[in-house]
Design a protein around this motif. Structure first.
Motif, short mmCIF file in Angstrom:
data_model
loop_
_atom_site.label_atom_id
_atom_site.label_comp_id
_atom_site.label_asym_id
_atom_site.label_seq_id
_atom_site.Cartn_x
_atom_site.Cartn_y
_atom_site.Cartn_z
N VAL A 209 25.16 7.11 77.61
CA VAL A 209 23.73 7.37 77.83
C VAL A 209 23.28 8.69 77.20
O VAL A 209 22.23 8.74 76.55
N LEU A 210 24.08 9.73 77.37
CA LEU A 210 23.62 11.06 76.99
C LEU A 210 23.32 11.17 75.49
O LEU A 210 22.41 11.89 75.09
N TRP A 211 24.06 10.45 74.66
CA TRP A 211 23.82 10.56 73.22
C TRP A 211 22.43 10.05 72.83
O TRP A 211 21.83 10.51 71.86
N THR A 212 21.89 9.10 73.59
CA THR A 212 20.61 8.49 73.26
C THR A 212 19.51 8.91 74.23
O THR A 212 18.52 8.20 74.41
N LEU A 213 19.68 10.08 74.83
CA LEU A 213 18.74 10.54 75.86
C LEU A 213 17.82 11.62 75.28
O LEU A 213 18.27 12.62 74.74
N TYR B 92 28.16 10.02 66.11
CA TYR B 92 27.61 10.22 64.77
C TYR B 92 27.73 11.68 64.32
O TYR B 92 26.74 12.30 63.94
N PRO B 93 28.92 12.25 64.33
CA PRO B 93 29.04 13.68 63.99
C PRO B 93 28.69 14.00 62.54
O PRO B 93 28.33 15.14 62.23
N ASP C 214 23.72 7.78 59.65
CA ASP C 214 23.97 6.72 58.67
C ASP C 214 25.42 6.66 58.22
O ASP C 214 25.77 5.81 57.41
N SER C 215 26.27 7.53 58.77
CA SER C 215 27.68 7.50 58.40
C SER C 215 28.57 7.08 59.56
O SER C 215 29.78 7.00 59.43
N GLY C 216 27.94 6.80 60.71
CA GLY C 216 28.70 6.40 61.89
C GLY C 216 28.54 4.93 62.17
O GLY C 216 28.12 4.16 61.30
N ALA D 59 25.58 14.92 67.65
CA ALA D 59 26.40 16.07 68.06
C ALA D 59 27.75 16.04 67.35
O ALA D 59 28.36 14.98 67.18
N LYS D 60 28.22 17.21 66.95
CA LYS D 60 29.49 17.31 66.25
C LYS D 60 30.66 17.53 67.20
O LYS D 60 31.82 17.36 66.81
N SER D 61 30.38 17.92 68.43
CA SER D 61 31.43 18.17 69.41
C SER D 61 30.95 17.75 70.79
O SER D 61 29.77 17.90 71.12
#
Length: 258
Positions: free
Chosen positions: A140-144, A172-173, A177-179, A206-208
């Motif tokens: 959820v948090l990634w799309t919040l 998607y770090p 479009d690369s994930g 987010a990268k981390s």
């Protein structure tokens, strides 16, 4: 009304309009995805090893049942139904009506202790303060949008000592479009997750996972911990992941409401 007040009100109205448009796109995408998404979740839980692994994740993360749990972004009820099986009193909340239809259909077949599913905004769930002993949020948090505000609201919904248990990853770090894009099976992904929508989702690229953990700390949660879900990773390697996705480490992020 002063000129400054008028300017502030205009900015507030603009933010509300943007929030509404962003959420409408996200909810439409997940409603469109409901059938294929649910089919994969159901197939996973038919696998005994995967089922037991997820039951173990939630059993270890949450206070012992029976307590009241809010499953935010419940989707088709994957987590809510597992928690109910463990003996928790579960309310599942989602904004995508297509996902909720699937969740409610599955709950209708549960003989006892079925979760309750309601439509609502994950950023500002409409419940009284201190309504729950735990909150779960899987993917959820990634799309919040405005995760800081959402997490503060979630903390207020918890009773003192209540637990937040969120599972997510850095999907998607290297950019959206690369994930994982869901491939040709779900070509509407970038139609709904436009650049404008992504600009409102600070954790989408987010990268981390620490970026997520920091927001949980900033929202006032104590004892924030990040645990790699190695068993889930190994099961994904063995049995495969959803079409268009790749095997990635997932993390359990927990925190306690003071």
């Amino acid at each position: 009304m002063t000129d400054q007040q008028a300017t502030d009100q205009q900015a507030t109205d603009q933010r509300a309009t943007t929030d509404s448009l962003v959420q409408a796109n996200i909810s439409q995408y997940w409603s469109e995805r409901a059938d294929s998404y649910d089919a994969f979740q159901v197939s996973q839980l038919r696998n005994g090893a995967i089922r037991q692994a997820w039951l173990g994740v939630w059993r270890r993360a949450l206070p012992a049942p029976p307590v009241d749990v809010l499953d935010v972004g419940t989707g088709t009820g994957h987590v809510a139904l597992l928690l109910a099986e463990l003996g928790y009193r579960v309310t599942g909340l989602d904004h995508a009506e297509g996902m909720l239809e699937r969740a409610r259909a599955k709950a209708a077949d549960v003989p006892s202790n079925a979760p309750t599913f309601v439509r609502g905004d994950a950023v500002a769930p409409d419940f009284p303060p201190a309504s729950f002993d735990a909150i779960t949020a899987r993917y959820v948090l990634w799309t919040l949008r405005t995760p800081e505000r959402a997490l503060e609201n979630w903390r207020k919904l918890l009773r003192p000592g209540g637990v937040l248990a969120a599972v997510d990853s850095t999907w998607y770090p290297d950019g959206i479009d690369s994930g994982p894009t869901d491939g040709d099976a779900h070509p509407t992904f970038r139609l709904r997750y436009t650049d404008e929508v992504l600009a409102a989702l600070p954790l989408a690229q987010a990268k981390s996972i620490e970026e997520t953990a920091e927001r949980i700390r900033a929202a006032g949660f104590a004892k924030v911990a990040v645990t790699p879900l190695q068993e889930i990773y190994e099961l994904d390697e063995k049995y495969g992941v959803a079409p268009g996705h790749k095997v990635q480490m997932q993390f359990l992020i927990t925190g306690v409401a003071s």
